[in-house]
Design an enzyme around this catalytic site. Structure first.
Site, mmCIF file in Angstrom:
data_model
loop_
_atom_site.group_PDB
_atom_site.id
_atom_site.type_symbol
_atom_site.label_atom_id
_atom_site.label_comp_id
_atom_site.label_asym_id
_atom_site.label_seq_id
_atom_site.Cartn_x
_atom_site.Cartn_y
_atom_site.Cartn_z
ATOM 1 N N LEU A 57 0.860 -1.184 0.000
ATOM 2 C CA LEU A 57 0.000 0.000 0.000
ATOM 3 C C LEU A 57 0.888 1.222 0.000
ATOM 4 O O LEU A 57 2.048 1.179 0.397
ATOM 5 C CB LEU A 57 -0.978 -0.004 1.175
ATOM 6 C CG LEU A 57 -0.447 -0.013 2.605
ATOM 7 C CD1 LEU A 57 -0.136 1.378 3.092
ATOM 8 C CD2 LEU A 57 -1.514 -0.614 3.497
ATOM 9 N N HIS A 79 -7.912 7.127 -0.843
ATOM 10 C CA HIS A 79 -8.666 6.235 0.056
ATOM 11 C C HIS A 79 -7.727 5.056 0.268
ATOM 12 O O HIS A 79 -7.238 4.472 -0.710
ATOM 13 C CB HIS A 79 -9.967 5.795 -0.621
ATOM 14 C CG HIS A 79 -10.876 4.963 0.241
ATOM 15 N ND1 HIS A 79 -12.199 5.281 0.411
ATOM 16 C CD2 HIS A 79 -10.684 3.824 0.951
ATOM 17 C CE1 HIS A 79 -12.792 4.375 1.176
ATOM 18 N NE2 HIS A 79 -11.874 3.477 1.516
ATOM 19 N N LEU A 80 -7.443 4.728 1.499
ATOM 20 C CA LEU A 80 -6.534 3.629 1.797
ATOM 21 C C LEU A 80 -6.905 2.396 0.976
ATOM 22 O O LEU A 80 -8.081 2.021 0.904
ATOM 23 C CB LEU A 80 -6.591 3.281 3.293
ATOM 24 C CG LEU A 80 -5.730 2.096 3.738
ATOM 25 C CD1 LEU A 80 -4.259 2.408 3.600
ATOM 26 C CD2 LEU A 80 -6.070 1.723 5.167
ATOM 27 N N HIS A 81 -5.927 1.794 0.334
ATOM 28 C CA HIS A 81 -6.163 0.553 -0.403
ATOM 29 C C HIS A 81 -4.891 -0.286 -0.404
ATOM 30 O O HIS A 81 -3.790 0.239 -0.485
ATOM 31 C CB HIS A 81 -6.660 0.806 -1.825
ATOM 32 C CG HIS A 81 -5.795 1.697 -2.667
ATOM 33 N ND1 HIS A 81 -5.746 3.075 -2.499
ATOM 34 C CD2 HIS A 81 -4.956 1.416 -3.686
ATOM 35 C CE1 HIS A 81 -4.924 3.590 -3.394
ATOM 36 N NE2 HIS A 81 -4.417 2.605 -4.119
ATOM 37 N N THR A 82 -5.100 -1.569 -0.259
ATOM 38 C CA THR A 82 -3.992 -2.518 -0.228
ATOM 39 C C THR A 82 -4.058 -3.384 -1.471
ATOM 40 O O THR A 82 -5.100 -3.956 -1.785
ATOM 41 C CB THR A 82 -4.061 -3.396 1.040
ATOM 42 O OG1 THR A 82 -4.072 -2.532 2.192
ATOM 43 C CG2 THR A 82 -2.872 -4.339 1.118
#
Length: 135
Positions: A83, A93-96
């Protein structure tokens, strides 16, 4: 957040190929995968970076489960999980990223080549193979 692409996906107002959803995360196929089966896992609550995420444990338990499902569903020998925080973060937007890996697959360092699915049907087939492993 009304102008966030990933929030729109979570809300169902923007089309995507879903892999998994529960009360904590929404996971879907990356539309420009490094390798076919590349999944993005996002928290359902809008947060921009890992530093903003309150419930870190539940989030990463889901990332771990998706990683396991990607490997099993696609017969991958390994995975690449990553990430970004702000720099190189294409959506705020947080994303892995969960990317299936195999020996000699060509991925080197931080150069991320991108591929495409041959069709929407092929993407749905990849998602179904991963989804089947999420039980």
């Amino acid at each position: 957040m009304s102008d966030c692409l990933f929030c729109a996906m979570v809300a169902g107002t923007t089309e995507t190929v879903e892999v998994y959803e529960d009360d904590v995360v929404f996971a879907f196929l990356d539309h420009r995968p490094v390798f076919k089966g590349h999944v993005l896992v996002v928290p359902k609550t809008h947060v921009v970076t890992l530093l903003d995420l309150v419930e870190v444990g539940p989030y990463f338990e889901r990332v771990q489960a998706v990683t396991r499902a990607v490997m099993a569903g696609l017969d991958a020998k390994g995975s690449f999980v990553a990430l970004n925080n702000v720099v190189s973060q294409s959506v705020a937007h947080l994303h892995t990223h969960v990317v299936p890996r195999n020996p000699k697959d060509g991925l080197r360092g931080f150069f991320w080549p991108r591929t495409k699915y041959a069709s929407d049907e092929e993407a749905r087939e990849y998602a179904a193979r991963i989804r089947a492993q999420m039980s």
